[in-house]
Structures are given as C-alpha cells and as structure tokens.
Design a protein around this motif. Sequence first.
Motif, mmCIF file in Angstrom:
data_model
loop_
_atom_site.group_PDB
_atom_site.id
_atom_site.type_symbol
_atom_site.label_atom_id
_atom_site.label_comp_id
_atom_site.label_asym_id
_atom_site.label_seq_id
_atom_site.Cartn_x
_atom_site.Cartn_y
_atom_site.Cartn_z
ATOM 1 N N VAL A 8 45.934 55.130 41.543
ATOM 2 C CA VAL A 8 45.898 55.346 42.925
ATOM 3 C C VAL A 8 44.762 54.969 43.556
ATOM 4 C CG1 VAL A 8 46.722 56.694 45.081
ATOM 5 C CG2 VAL A 8 48.125 56.984 42.865
ATOM 6 N N GLY A 9 44.824 54.008 44.516
ATOM 7 C CA GLY A 9 43.674 53.658 45.270
ATOM 8 C C GLY A 9 42.883 52.703 44.659
ATOM 9 N N VAL A 10 43.572 51.825 44.084
ATOM 10 C CA VAL A 10 42.825 50.682 43.261
ATOM 11 C C VAL A 10 42.179 49.857 44.327
ATOM 12 C CG1 VAL A 10 43.799 50.878 41.097
ATOM 13 C CG2 VAL A 10 44.611 49.193 42.638
ATOM 14 N N THR A 11 41.291 49.071 44.190
ATOM 15 C CA THR A 11 40.467 48.182 45.143
ATOM 16 C C THR A 11 40.493 46.755 44.419
ATOM 17 O OG1 THR A 11 39.408 49.814 46.143
ATOM 18 C CG2 THR A 11 38.381 47.861 46.613
ATOM 19 N N PRO A 12 40.652 45.613 45.018
ATOM 20 C CA PRO A 12 40.446 44.214 44.292
ATOM 21 C C PRO A 12 38.924 43.918 44.946
ATOM 22 C CG PRO A 12 42.001 44.057 46.120
ATOM 23 C CD PRO A 12 41.746 45.580 46.131
ATOM 24 N N VAL A 13 38.181 43.453 44.073
ATOM 25 C CA VAL A 13 36.667 43.011 44.329
ATOM 26 C C VAL A 13 36.540 41.768 43.896
ATOM 27 C CG1 VAL A 13 34.368 43.547 44.042
ATOM 28 C CG2 VAL A 13 35.990 45.273 44.152
ATOM 29 N N GLN A 14 35.894 40.669 44.508
ATOM 30 C CA GLN A 14 35.919 39.519 44.228
ATOM 31 C C GLN A 14 34.560 39.124 43.662
ATOM 32 O OE1 GLN A 14 38.345 36.260 46.671
ATOM 33 N NE2 GLN A 14 37.539 37.730 48.157
ATOM 34 N N ALA A 15 34.190 38.650 42.610
ATOM 35 C CA ALA A 15 33.106 38.268 42.387
ATOM 36 C C ALA A 15 32.013 37.639 43.181
ATOM 37 C CB ALA A 15 32.849 37.766 40.850
ATOM 38 N N PHE A 16 32.489 36.563 43.810
ATOM 39 C CA PHE A 16 32.027 35.252 44.641
ATOM 40 C C PHE A 16 32.987 34.964 45.742
ATOM 41 C CE2 PHE A 16 30.469 34.644 40.357
ATOM 42 C CZ PHE A 16 28.946 34.813 40.372
ATOM 43 N N PRO A 17 33.142 35.939 46.730
ATOM 44 C CA PRO A 17 34.072 35.660 47.998
ATOM 45 C C PRO A 17 33.880 34.478 48.757
ATOM 46 C CG PRO A 17 32.496 37.684 48.383
ATOM 47 C CD PRO A 17 32.286 37.229 47.000
ATOM 48 N N ILE A 18 32.533 34.109 48.723
ATOM 49 C CA ILE A 18 32.315 32.801 49.636
ATOM 50 C C ILE A 18 32.408 31.662 49.080
ATOM 51 C CG2 ILE A 18 30.562 31.601 51.088
ATOM 52 C CD1 ILE A 18 29.683 34.463 51.858
ATOM 53 N N ASP A 19 31.947 31.472 47.817
ATOM 54 C CA ASP A 19 32.039 30.509 46.875
ATOM 55 C C ASP A 19 33.165 30.065 46.299
ATOM 56 O OD1 ASP A 19 29.489 29.499 47.879
ATOM 57 O OD2 ASP A 19 28.466 30.741 45.925
ATOM 58 N N LEU A 20 33.971 31.319 45.970
ATOM 59 C CA LEU A 20 35.163 31.040 44.953
ATOM 60 C C LEU A 20 36.205 32.205 45.541
ATOM 61 C CD1 LEU A 20 33.426 30.853 41.410
ATOM 62 C CD2 LEU A 20 34.458 29.081 42.593
ATOM 63 N N PRO A 21 36.769 31.873 46.878
ATOM 64 C CA PRO A 21 37.485 32.910 47.115
ATOM 65 C C PRO A 21 38.845 32.682 46.409
ATOM 66 C CG PRO A 21 37.440 31.096 48.760
ATOM 67 C CD PRO A 21 36.258 30.981 47.649
ATOM 68 N N GLY A 22 39.491 34.018 45.878
ATOM 69 C CA GLY A 22 40.627 33.914 45.234
ATOM 70 C C GLY A 22 40.474 33.778 43.776
ATOM 71 N N PHE A 51 40.903 42.373 35.112
ATOM 72 C CA PHE A 51 39.961 41.130 35.633
ATOM 73 C C PHE A 51 40.950 40.012 35.698
ATOM 74 C CE2 PHE A 51 36.499 38.624 36.468
ATOM 75 C CZ PHE A 51 36.816 37.310 35.649
ATOM 76 N N ILE A 52 41.201 39.259 36.980
ATOM 77 C CA ILE A 52 41.970 38.342 37.105
ATOM 78 C C ILE A 52 41.186 36.984 37.095
ATOM 79 C CG2 ILE A 52 43.773 37.309 38.960
ATOM 80 C CD1 ILE A 52 44.066 40.454 39.527
ATOM 81 N N GLU A 53 41.508 36.043 36.744
ATOM 82 C CA GLU A 53 40.724 34.516 36.720
ATOM 83 C C GLU A 53 41.051 34.035 38.186
ATOM 84 O OE1 GLU A 53 41.178 32.329 33.169
ATOM 85 O OE2 GLU A 53 40.704 34.094 31.891
ATOM 86 N N THR A 54 42.422 33.768 38.383
ATOM 87 C CA THR A 54 42.611 33.192 39.617
ATOM 88 C C THR A 54 43.756 33.905 40.211
ATOM 89 O OG1 THR A 54 42.831 31.143 40.582
ATOM 90 C CG2 THR A 54 43.766 31.212 38.543
ATOM 91 N N LEU A 55 43.682 34.260 41.509
ATOM 92 C CA LEU A 55 45.027 34.866 42.249
ATOM 93 C C LEU A 55 46.264 33.678 42.236
ATOM 94 C CD1 LEU A 55 43.386 36.859 45.250
ATOM 95 C CD2 LEU A 55 44.153 37.574 43.010
ATOM 96 N N SER A 56 45.699 32.382 42.325
ATOM 97 C CA SER A 56 46.892 31.449 42.406
ATOM 98 C C SER A 56 47.901 31.686 41.190
ATOM 99 C CB SER A 56 46.340 30.129 42.370
ATOM 100 O OG SER A 56 45.867 29.769 41.316
ATOM 101 N N GLU A 57 47.547 32.235 39.998
ATOM 102 C CA GLU A 57 48.593 32.532 38.779
ATOM 103 C C GLU A 57 48.978 33.914 38.838
ATOM 104 O OE1 GLU A 57 46.113 31.611 35.464
ATOM 105 O OE2 GLU A 57 45.563 29.442 35.878
ATOM 106 N N VAL A 58 48.764 34.306 39.943
ATOM 107 C CA VAL A 58 49.376 35.854 40.059
ATOM 108 C C VAL A 58 50.965 35.869 40.597
ATOM 109 C CG1 VAL A 58 49.189 38.233 40.617
ATOM 110 C CG2 VAL A 58 47.144 37.196 40.035
ATOM 111 N N GLU A 59 51.733 36.736 40.160
ATOM 112 C CA GLU A 59 53.121 36.739 40.667
ATOM 113 C C GLU A 59 53.060 36.891 42.112
ATOM 114 O OE1 GLU A 59 56.385 38.616 42.411
ATOM 115 O OE2 GLU A 59 54.480 40.123 41.670
#
Length: 165
Positions: free
Chosen positions: A36-50, A65-73
């Motif tokens: 409960v209470g998980v948080t998504p954290v982007q490694a490079f939110p400005i240069d590589l959003p998503g 660890f998610i490589e790219t959000l475009s491949e997520v359901e």
Amino acid sequence: MIRESGARPWQSRLHQLSRDTHGQLVFTDEQGVAHVGVTPVQAFPIDLPGELVSLIDADGHELVFIETLSEVEANARKLLLEEIAQREFMPVIERLLGVTTFSTPSTWTVRTDRGMSRFVLKGEEDIRRLRGNGLLITDNHGLTYRVTDMRALDRQSRKLLDRFL
C-alpha cells in the motif's frame, strides 16, 4: 527474462495495480502481498518522461522497474501517470508578463499551462539551462517552473528573460 508471449516480466505484474479507498496506489506482488502507498519514480522526468520508472514501496525499496509506460496496460498506465503528475508538478511558463526589477530578487508575473502565477526569483543562479533551449526556474519557495523552449516564447518574454541569462 522475457516470457513466451513476448511480454516483459513487469508487464504481466502491473495489472495488479489499483487504488485503495484512501486513494493510495496498491501493488500486489506475485506472492499476493499488497504493498500500500507505492510511488512511481521517474529516473529522468525531464529528459525521458514516461520512461525508466520504478515503483517504490513505503520503505523506499524498488518493487518493479518499468522501461517505458507506453508498453503498460492502459488502466495501470492511467494510474501511474496520475501519480507522476502529482509528484512531478512543474508548471510550464508560456509567457512572461512582467518583472518588478532587472536585479534580484525580483517578482515575476507569468502565464503558465496551469494559469497565472507570481513568484520571486531570489537570484540568477535559480535559472538552470536544459538541453534544447529549455530552462528550469526555481522560485523562493522551491517550486520549479519550466520553459520548454526559450525560442518558442513571444518576443517580449524572450527580451525579459534575456536580462537574467
């Protein structure tokens, strides 16, 4: 490790992402443990959003660890993007309307993608250049504003901004 279906390991696990009654993200792992209470954290939110997103538990441990959000359901992606938008709040400056003085500290009046705003720029060191003619501007309260491309601003905005660069 790639599964026979061609899906990446994290893709099949993210369907177990939901919100609880308090609005917190809940990730249920393969052992059936609800985090409960998980948080998504982007490694490079400005240069590589998503891209390059980690799901972090309440203790700061990486769960997925998610490589790219475009491949997520789609439903999981929607939940992740909502959380990221809250965490990575960064208004984009569309136009500089005025500054009180050309020395610092100065009060700036700007129009952003979130509406009108006024903030105090403490010093010129609070303006950081980014790749592609972008800027990050941090106000006296620590809120960061972004200029995606200085060249795309109108002439008056560029003229005001040039006085501080």
